[in-house]
Design a protein around this motif. Structure first.
Motif, PDB file in Angstrom:
ATOM      1  N   SER A   9       0.843  -1.193   0.000  1.00  0.00           N
ATOM      2  CA  SER A   9       0.000   0.000   0.000  1.00  0.00           C
ATOM      3  C   SER A   9       0.878   1.241   0.000  1.00  0.00           C
ATOM      4  O   SER A   9       1.919   1.274   0.658  1.00  0.00           O
ATOM      5  N   ARG A  11       0.671   5.674   0.252  1.00  0.00           N
ATOM      6  CA  ARG A  11      -0.181   6.755   0.754  1.00  0.00           C
ATOM      7  C   ARG A  11       0.206   8.083   0.109  1.00  0.00           C
ATOM      8  O   ARG A  11       1.388   8.409  -0.008  1.00  0.00           O
ATOM      9  N   PRO A  49      -9.310   1.894  -5.839  1.00  0.00           N
ATOM     10  CA  PRO A  49     -10.521   1.385  -5.193  1.00  0.00           C
ATOM     11  C   PRO A  49     -11.721   1.403  -6.128  1.00  0.00           C
ATOM     12  O   PRO A  49     -11.856   2.270  -6.987  1.00  0.00           O
ATOM     13  N   GLY A  52     -17.498   2.968  -3.913  1.00  0.00           N
ATOM     14  CA  GLY A  52     -17.917   2.621  -2.569  1.00  0.00           C
ATOM     15  C   GLY A  52     -16.779   2.256  -1.636  1.00  0.00           C
ATOM     16  O   GLY A  52     -16.987   2.121  -0.432  1.00  0.00           O
ATOM     17  N   GLN A  53     -15.577   2.091  -2.181  1.00  0.00           N
ATOM     18  CA  GLN A  53     -14.407   1.791  -1.367  1.00  0.00           C
ATOM     19  C   GLN A  53     -13.575   3.047  -1.174  1.00  0.00           C
ATOM     20  O   GLN A  53     -13.488   3.885  -2.075  1.00  0.00           O
ATOM     21  N   THR A  54     -12.954   3.193  -0.032  1.00  0.00           N
ATOM     22  CA  THR A  54     -11.986   4.271   0.173  1.00  0.00           C
ATOM     23  C   THR A  54     -10.560   3.757   0.056  1.00  0.00           C
ATOM     24  O   THR A  54      -9.654   4.512  -0.277  1.00  0.00           O
ATOM     25  N   VAL A  55     -10.382   2.464   0.321  1.00  0.00           N
ATOM     26  CA  VAL A  55      -9.078   1.806   0.200  1.00  0.00           C
ATOM     27  C   VAL A  55      -9.267   0.554  -0.640  1.00  0.00           C
ATOM     28  O   VAL A  55     -10.230  -0.198  -0.430  1.00  0.00           O
ATOM     29  N   TRP A 117      -9.791   8.992 -10.276  1.00  0.00           N
ATOM     30  CA  TRP A 117      -9.124   8.987  -8.976  1.00  0.00           C
ATOM     31  C   TRP A 117      -8.076  10.092  -8.916  1.00  0.00           C
ATOM     32  O   TRP A 117      -7.982  10.832  -7.923  1.00  0.00           O
ATOM     33  N   ARG A 122      -6.235  13.300  -2.802  1.00  0.00           N
ATOM     34  CA  ARG A 122      -5.888  14.200  -1.707  1.00  0.00           C
ATOM     35  C   ARG A 122      -4.863  13.511  -0.809  1.00  0.00           C
ATOM     36  O   ARG A 122      -4.833  12.278  -0.719  1.00  0.00           O
ATOM     37  N   ASP A 125      -4.930   9.735   0.943  1.00  0.00           N
ATOM     38  CA  ASP A 125      -5.549   8.662   0.152  1.00  0.00           C
ATOM     39  C   ASP A 125      -4.571   7.499  -0.005  1.00  0.00           C
ATOM     40  O   ASP A 125      -3.347   7.693  -0.043  1.00  0.00           O
TER      41      ASP A 125
END
Length: 282
Positions: A9, A11, A49, A52-55, A117, A122, A125
């Motif tokens: 992941s 960020r 994502p 409906g997903q944030t991650v 996206w 921001r 994310d």
């Protein structure tokens, strides 16, 4: 380093609009220092994502697969409605001191998940990342003068190639963009570089610009070409058949396909391109 295909992941730490149609998004992750290499054209995939997903939901690492080589099987095992969109990108830069990786997103409205996206990104994310890996690294062809040609999607890689060229190698760049506002400053090559911008709003095309080039291409002994797949294939044929460059002196890559996405299966032309690359490497 770089022999695995890790899934991790990343960020967002910064978002900068470098042209009206391009956002430079900077990411960090604890794993980055072990993944980033000091070479040009580092390609990886970002997992975005679903609605409906944030991650994004990322594939799980298999206990019996320590090098992550079966990541794609694990990715496909995720239910389609939850499976992240996956798109290919090139690392524009990596600041090892700050542990920050910059990636350029081409923004073209709501036409695709990466553009959507990127336009809304921001700090804070989170995306998934697969790679980069030196398993897919290809050395640059050696020449005293090199042609670099591509569209917006290839500009990050072109910039890294310019930064990596040795002092004895000059470059001529042909870059296709939507309009003059999409031009950007490219790094100077140690051996010097000439940059020619091609504007679609004025009827220009990358293939025609390179075909029509005159003395600008005198002395070019190798080429690096990337961008829309059919344009890349056409340029490669021109360089090999008409300008008589050796096949192994033309590094080429179709980054995207007109009217298709990376979710669509390979076409016959895609398979033919893969076969050509394999033949050149053998």
């Amino acid at each position: 380093m770089g022999q695995a295909l890790p899934v991790t992941s990343v960020r967002v730490v910064d978002v900068e609009r470098i042209t009206p149609g391009t956002a430079r998004i900077s990411f960090t992750a604890d794993e980055l220092p072990a993944l980033m290499e000091d070479r040009p054209d580092q390609q990886m995939k970002l997992c975005l994502p679903r609605a409906g997903q944030t991650v994004p939901r990322l594939p799980e690492r298999c206990a019996d697969d320590p090098y992550g080589m079966r990541w794609y099987e694990a990715y496909l095992a995720i239910p389609e409605a939850e499976r992240p969109w996956m798109r290919g990108f090139t690392v524009r830069s990596y600041d090892r001191g700050r542990n920050v990786m910059a990636v350029d997103f081409v923004l073209h409205g709501d036409a695709g998940p990466a553009s959507r996206w990127g336009a809304a990104a921001r700090p804070g994310d989170v995306l998934g990342m697969v790679g980069p890996s030196s398993l897919y690294a290809r050395p640059l062809p050696a020449a005293r003068r090199m042609l670099l040609a591509g569209d917006e999607t290839a500009l990050p890689a072109i910039a890294t190639v310019l930064e990596a060229l040795p002092a004895g190698t000059g470059a001529v760049v042909y870059a296709e963009v939507a309009d003059p506002a999409e031009e950007r400053e490219l790094p100077p090559a140690a051996g010097g570089a000439e940059v020619h911008w091609v504007h679609r709003d004025r009827g220009g095309s990358l293939t025609e610009a390179v075909r029509d080039a005159g003395p600008e291409l005198d002395g070019v002994g190798a080429a690096w070409v990337a961008g829309e797949a059919s344009a890349v294939r056409e340029l490669r044929r021109h360089l090999v058949e008409e300008r008589q460059l050796p096949k192994n002196a033309v590094e080429f890559s179709g980054y995207w396909r007109r009217s298709l996405t990376q979710d669509d299966g390979p076409t016959e032309e895609d398979l033919a391109e893969a076969a050509e690359r394999a033949a050149d490497a053998s």
